[in-house]
Design an enzyme around this catalytic site. Sequence first.
Site, PDB file in Angstrom:
ATOM      1  N   CYS A 156    -100.820  91.910 -21.440  1.00 21.13           N
ATOM      2  CA  CYS A 156    -101.258  91.788 -20.039  1.00 21.13           C
ATOM      3  C   CYS A 156    -101.418  93.149 -19.380  1.00 21.13           C
ATOM      4  O   CYS A 156    -102.520  93.553 -19.037  1.00 21.13           O
ATOM      5  CB  CYS A 156    -100.239  90.968 -19.254  1.00 21.13           C
ATOM      6  SG  CYS A 156    -100.006  89.330 -19.900  1.00 21.13           S
TER       7      CYS A 156
HETATM    8  N1  SAJ Z   1     -91.622  97.318 -18.241  1.00 19.80           N
HETATM    9  C1  SAJ Z   1     -90.965  98.508 -17.925  1.00 19.80           C
HETATM   10  N2  SAJ Z   1     -90.259  98.566 -16.766  1.00 19.80           N
HETATM   11  C2  SAJ Z   1     -90.181  97.503 -15.908  1.00 19.80           C
HETATM   12  C3  SAJ Z   1     -90.857  96.309 -16.247  1.00 19.80           C
HETATM   13  C4  SAJ Z   1     -91.571  96.232 -17.419  1.00 19.80           C
HETATM   14  O1  SAJ Z   1     -91.023  99.493 -18.666  1.00 19.80           O
HETATM   15  O2  SAJ Z   1     -89.509  97.627 -14.874  1.00 19.80           O
HETATM   16  C5  SAJ Z   1     -92.428  97.263 -19.462  1.00 19.80           C
HETATM   17  C6  SAJ Z   1     -91.980  96.193 -20.424  1.00 19.80           C
HETATM   18  O3  SAJ Z   1     -91.027  96.700 -21.331  1.00 19.80           O
HETATM   19  C7  SAJ Z   1     -93.294  95.853 -21.148  1.00 19.80           C
HETATM   20  C8  SAJ Z   1     -94.347  96.067 -20.074  1.00 19.80           C
HETATM   21  O4  SAJ Z   1     -93.745  96.926 -19.094  1.00 19.80           O
HETATM   22  O5  SAJ Z   1     -93.542  96.766 -22.192  1.00 19.80           O
HETATM   23  C9  SAJ Z   1     -94.828  94.781 -19.412  1.00 19.80           C
HETATM   24  O6  SAJ Z   1     -93.683  94.126 -18.960  1.00 19.80           O
HETATM   25  P1  SAJ Z   1     -93.802  92.780 -18.033  1.00 19.80           P
HETATM   26  O7  SAJ Z   1     -92.428  92.498 -17.558  1.00 19.80           O
HETATM   27  O8  SAJ Z   1     -94.867  92.920 -17.043  1.00 19.80           O
HETATM   28  O9  SAJ Z   1     -94.129  91.650 -19.109  1.00 19.80           O
HETATM   29  P2  SAJ Z   1     -95.501  91.025 -19.565  1.00 19.80           P
HETATM   30  O10 SAJ Z   1     -96.442  92.033 -20.090  1.00 19.80           O
HETATM   31  O11 SAJ Z   1     -95.159  89.867 -20.429  1.00 19.80           O
HETATM   32  O12 SAJ Z   1     -96.131  90.506 -18.192  1.00 19.80           O
HETATM   33  C10 SAJ Z   1     -96.231  89.154 -17.954  1.00 19.80           C
HETATM   34  C11 SAJ Z   1     -97.214  89.070 -16.810  1.00 19.80           C
HETATM   35  N3  SAJ Z   1     -97.562  87.688 -16.668  1.00 19.80           N
HETATM   36  C12 SAJ Z   1     -98.888  87.364 -16.621  1.00 19.80           C
HETATM   37  O13 SAJ Z   1     -99.767  88.189 -16.686  1.00 19.80           O
HETATM   38  C13 SAJ Z   1     -99.191  85.933 -16.465  1.00 19.80           C
HETATM   39  C14 SAJ Z   1     -96.608  89.609 -15.539  1.00 19.80           C
HETATM   40  O14 SAJ Z   1     -97.470  89.327 -14.425  1.00 19.80           O
HETATM   41  C15 SAJ Z   1     -95.267  88.990 -15.289  1.00 19.80           C
HETATM   42  O15 SAJ Z   1     -94.719  89.538 -14.095  1.00 19.80           O
HETATM   43  C16 SAJ Z   1     -94.352  89.304 -16.469  1.00 19.80           C
HETATM   44  O16 SAJ Z   1     -94.936  88.644 -17.621  1.00 19.80           O
HETATM   45  C17 SAJ Z   1     -92.950  88.761 -16.232  1.00 19.80           C
HETATM   46  O17 SAJ Z   1     -92.452  88.986 -15.127  1.00 19.80           O
HETATM   47  O18 SAJ Z   1     -92.397  88.191 -17.202  1.00 19.80           O
END
Ligand code: SAJ
Length: 418
Positions: A259
Amino acid sequence: MKVVVAGQGYVGLPLAVRAAERGHSVVGYDVDQHRTKQLAAGESFVQDVTSVQLRAVLDSGAYRATADADALAGGYDIAVITVPTPLRHGAPDLSFVESCARTLGEHLRQGATVVLESTSYPGTTRELLVPILEEASGLRAGDFLAGFSPERITPGSPRFSFAETPKLVSGIDAKSLDAIRGFYDTVFDITVPVSRPEVAEMAKLLENTFRLVNISMINELAMLAHSLGVNVWEAIEAANTKPFGFTRFTPGPGVGGHCLPVDPVFLSWKAEQETGVPFQFVELAAEVNHRMPEYVVQRLMEGLDKRRIPISGARILLLGLTYKINATDLRESPSLRVADLLRDLGAEVRGADPNIPEGDRAELAMLRVDASPEEIAAADAVVLLMDHALFDFEAIQEHAPYVLDCRNRLSGANVEVL
Ligand code: SAJ
């Protein structure tokens, strides 16, 4: 209703199974025969759909999976497109949406509805999907209904279940919105109508661009804080005591997944098409995040230098290889780039991740080991990339000669945090 969900991956399968559980007659259509055979055999490969759930809707006859487009020949009341929209050479690749729309268009009947869920730039539904449906069906928009409803799947999220996450819905006209909202009201607890598909398309990109930009900013702050000798993790927790106007993000080895590294680029691409200038926050965020794996390696080299260990020939153990904590998915994971950079410097790279299924050897390109005390102790350096719940953090602290902790989970004289 007769429902077709086109694309049976981490977005389409949960929707198809949920719709079947809610009384619809659902065809899970996917061009990948291996995948549809696996599903027809009752084997789920999606984290949020158990094989028990899948078998229940298969046995009841409410759901069936097929790669045969002839299964659509009887027409459908509503078809939902949940196929991938990847980037190709930095630009949106909508080829899967186009081919899926052509297939659905061939079986599109008067009064039926087609909804796009795949993430794309504002305008995709009206400018790309609808014309393809018209051409393939011989109908005109208005004869059929269409709209956009973004997916909000959060793989493995313990806090927000599929049905409880509010669902944005939109239509190219009032009748389309009514029909689309009517369908999703049977599947989701809350539906949120917006005035046009472009608003829903933009909202989705806003959601993920917001995250990408803020994660990138906190990564850049982490690099500066280290130079200034300030503990960024403590500063984040201090800022997080503010009960309003602040959202907590934490540094890491980079932003992975299907994403965040992808969706915001759709916005930037569209901006450049329309205005000649890309969306600058996305460009900057992508540049900072791309630098994070290199920063991790630079910090690791500094740590080894202090211990008079050259990086070349050093035995490095990477802990947590998937793209996100507790995820099973390697897509766009920063660990892969960290491993490549270390190998280019002559290090011997090993990786441990209890979340990756045993049989999954894809993409790892490193020796896969267990995070055993022996492996940890035998490494010249350990790098904690993802702090999965399955790791034994005490054992890592106790046995590692030196740990670069990218997630601020460990403490001790042998530990340095990012
Ligand atoms: N990450 C960080 N620091 C943070 C948060 C995330 O380094 O504070 C990294 C994670 O390790 C990962 C990447 O960023 O590598 C993305 O993390 P994410 O929490 O956004 O997870 P995703 O990619 O699975 O995002 C999805 C998205 N959902 C959709 O697009 C429908 C996002 O909008 C959601 O907020 C997220 O899941 C979620 O909250 O689980």
